[in-house]
Scaffold this motif. Structure first.
Motif, PDB file in Angstrom:
ATOM      1  N   MET A 120       0.838  -1.190   0.000  1.00 54.84           N
ATOM      2  CA  MET A 120       0.000   0.000   0.000  1.00 54.84           C
ATOM      3  C   MET A 120       0.876   1.243   0.000  1.00 54.84           C
ATOM      4  O   MET A 120       1.869   1.317   0.725  1.00 54.84           O
ATOM      5  CB  MET A 120      -0.898   0.014   1.240  1.00 54.84           C
ATOM      6  CG  MET A 120      -1.939   1.103   1.240  1.00 54.84           C
ATOM      7  SD  MET A 120      -3.003   1.084   2.710  1.00 54.84           S
ATOM      8  CE  MET A 120      -3.688  -0.564   2.645  1.00 54.84           C
ATOM      9  N   TRP A 121       0.502   2.201  -0.828  1.00 56.36           N
ATOM     10  CA  TRP A 121       1.123   3.528  -0.824  1.00 56.36           C
ATOM     11  C   TRP A 121       0.211   4.470  -0.056  1.00 56.36           C
ATOM     12  O   TRP A 121      -1.016   4.421  -0.202  1.00 56.36           O
ATOM     13  CB  TRP A 121       1.274   4.064  -2.248  1.00 56.36           C
ATOM     14  CG  TRP A 121       2.383   3.446  -3.020  1.00 56.36           C
ATOM     15  CD1 TRP A 121       2.294   2.401  -3.896  1.00 56.36           C
ATOM     16  CD2 TRP A 121       3.759   3.833  -3.007  1.00 56.36           C
ATOM     17  NE1 TRP A 121       3.534   2.112  -4.418  1.00 56.36           N
ATOM     18  CE2 TRP A 121       4.454   2.984  -3.891  1.00 56.36           C
ATOM     19  CE3 TRP A 121       4.478   4.817  -2.337  1.00 56.36           C
ATOM     20  CZ2 TRP A 121       5.814   3.091  -4.129  1.00 56.36           C
ATOM     21  CZ3 TRP A 121       5.841   4.922  -2.564  1.00 56.36           C
ATOM     22  CH2 TRP A 121       6.492   4.071  -3.448  1.00 56.36           C
ATOM     23  N   LEU A 122       0.809   5.345   0.757  1.00 54.85           N
ATOM     24  CA  LEU A 122       0.093   6.406   1.467  1.00 54.85           C
ATOM     25  C   LEU A 122       0.782   7.722   1.116  1.00 54.85           C
ATOM     26  O   LEU A 122       2.005   7.826   1.236  1.00 54.85           O
ATOM     27  CB  LEU A 122       0.154   6.203   2.978  1.00 54.85           C
ATOM     28  CG  LEU A 122      -0.320   4.865   3.518  1.00 54.85           C
ATOM     29  CD1 LEU A 122       0.013   4.750   5.001  1.00 54.85           C
ATOM     30  CD2 LEU A 122      -1.803   4.709   3.305  1.00 54.85           C
ATOM     31  N   LEU A 123       0.014   8.713   0.696  1.00 55.83           N
ATOM     32  CA  LEU A 123       0.564  10.020   0.371  1.00 55.83           C
ATOM     33  C   LEU A 123      -0.298  11.082   1.028  1.00 55.83           C
ATOM     34  O   LEU A 123      -1.533  10.980   0.991  1.00 55.83           O
ATOM     35  CB  LEU A 123       0.559  10.256  -1.146  1.00 55.83           C
ATOM     36  CG  LEU A 123       1.328   9.245  -1.969  1.00 55.83           C
ATOM     37  CD1 LEU A 123       0.371   8.240  -2.589  1.00 55.83           C
ATOM     38  CD2 LEU A 123       2.131   9.932  -3.023  1.00 55.83           C
ATOM     39  N   SER A 124       0.342  12.084   1.618  1.00 57.97           N
ATOM     40  CA  SER A 124      -0.422  13.139   2.272  1.00 57.97           C
ATOM     41  C   SER A 124       0.284  14.475   2.102  1.00 57.97           C
ATOM     42  O   SER A 124       1.512  14.544   2.100  1.00 57.97           O
ATOM     43  CB  SER A 124      -0.595  12.838   3.763  1.00 57.97           C
ATOM     44  OG  SER A 124      -1.320  13.880   4.384  1.00 57.97           O
ATOM     45  N   SER A 125      -0.508  15.528   2.003  1.00 52.88           N
ATOM     46  CA  SER A 125       0.051  16.869   1.915  1.00 52.88           C
ATOM     47  C   SER A 125       0.480  17.383   3.284  1.00 52.88           C
ATOM     48  O   SER A 125       1.079  18.443   3.387  1.00 52.88           O
ATOM     49  CB  SER A 125      -0.978  17.828   1.292  1.00 52.88           C
ATOM     50  OG  SER A 125      -2.140  17.895   2.091  1.00 52.88           O
ATOM     51  N   SER A 126       0.197  16.624   4.343  1.00 55.19           N
ATOM     52  CA  SER A 126       0.581  17.030   5.696  1.00 55.19           C
ATOM     53  C   SER A 126       1.014  15.814   6.492  1.00 55.19           C
ATOM     54  O   SER A 126       0.390  14.759   6.433  1.00 55.19           O
ATOM     55  CB  SER A 126      -0.611  17.686   6.404  1.00 55.19           C
ATOM     56  OG  SER A 126      -0.318  17.925   7.752  1.00 55.19           O
ATOM     57  N   ASN A 127       2.084  15.957   7.248  1.00 54.97           N
ATOM     58  CA  ASN A 127       2.577  14.865   8.094  1.00 54.97           C
ATOM     59  C   ASN A 127       2.216  15.122   9.557  1.00 54.97           C
ATOM     60  O   ASN A 127       2.957  14.798  10.453  1.00 54.97           O
ATOM     61  CB  ASN A 127       4.102  14.729   7.936  1.00 54.97           C
ATOM     62  CG  ASN A 127       4.627  13.443   8.553  1.00 54.97           C
ATOM     63  OD1 ASN A 127       3.913  12.464   8.683  1.00 54.97           O
ATOM     64  ND2 ASN A 127       5.877  13.469   8.955  1.00 54.97           N
ATOM     65  N   ASN A 128       1.040  15.707   9.794  1.00 56.59           N
ATOM     66  CA  ASN A 128       0.660  16.060  11.159  1.00 56.59           C
ATOM     67  C   ASN A 128       0.456  14.837  12.046  1.00 56.59           C
ATOM     68  O   ASN A 128       0.386  14.957  13.258  1.00 56.59           O
ATOM     69  CB  ASN A 128      -0.554  16.976  11.184  1.00 56.59           C
ATOM     70  CG  ASN A 128      -1.793  16.346  10.575  1.00 56.59           C
ATOM     71  OD1 ASN A 128      -1.740  15.225  10.073  1.00 56.59           O
ATOM     72  ND2 ASN A 128      -2.892  17.050  10.598  1.00 56.59           N
TER      73      ASN A 128
END
Length: 132
Positions: A120-128
């Motif tokens: 699974m790939w996870l991508l986010s514009s924030s690493n909060n």
């Protein structure tokens, strides 16, 4: 279209949600299935049996309020529930603007000698969430 190479690129945007919440909500993408509730697990993914030593890619990033984005690749020993993560590699973007496509490469870390069966790939514009 703005892209490094190929035909497409993904663009994730962090948005400010106003009253009554007043929070920043990150853009998020995955090759899995998002849960129906905030406490539910990510499920699904892509069948995968390799054990790469690293992941690589290209990114551009404009931070929102000192945040940084993240990219993570996970491999699992069971496709049933993705509860048994046996390896992962993750990259957090800098907290400063990166205006041109920049290559990243990070090592995978394994906690088991098992052969992966799912990924699974996870991508986010924030690493909060501090995932990487």
């Amino acid at each position: 279209m703005d892209k490094h190479s190929g035909t497409y690129a993904i663009k994730l945007i962090t948005k400010q949600i106003g009253a009554p919440f007043n929070v920043l909500v990150p853009g998020f993408a995955t090759t899995g299935t998002l849960p129906s509730s905030i406490t539910g697990p990510l499920t699904g993914g892509i069948p995968y049996t390799l054990r790469p030593d690293s992941i690589t890619g290209w990114y551009k990033y404009t931070p929102q309020g000192g945040e940084n984005g993240y990219i993570q690749f996970l491999v699992f020993g069971s496709a049933a529930n993705n509860a048994d993560t046996i390896g992962k590699g993750g990259f957090a973007t800098p907290t400063t603007t990166v205006g041109t496509y920049t290559r990243f490469s990070v090592a995978m870390t394994y906690t088991s000698t098992a052969t992966p069966v799912n990924s699974m790939w996870l991508l986010s514009s924030s690493n909060n969430n501090g995932l990487v």
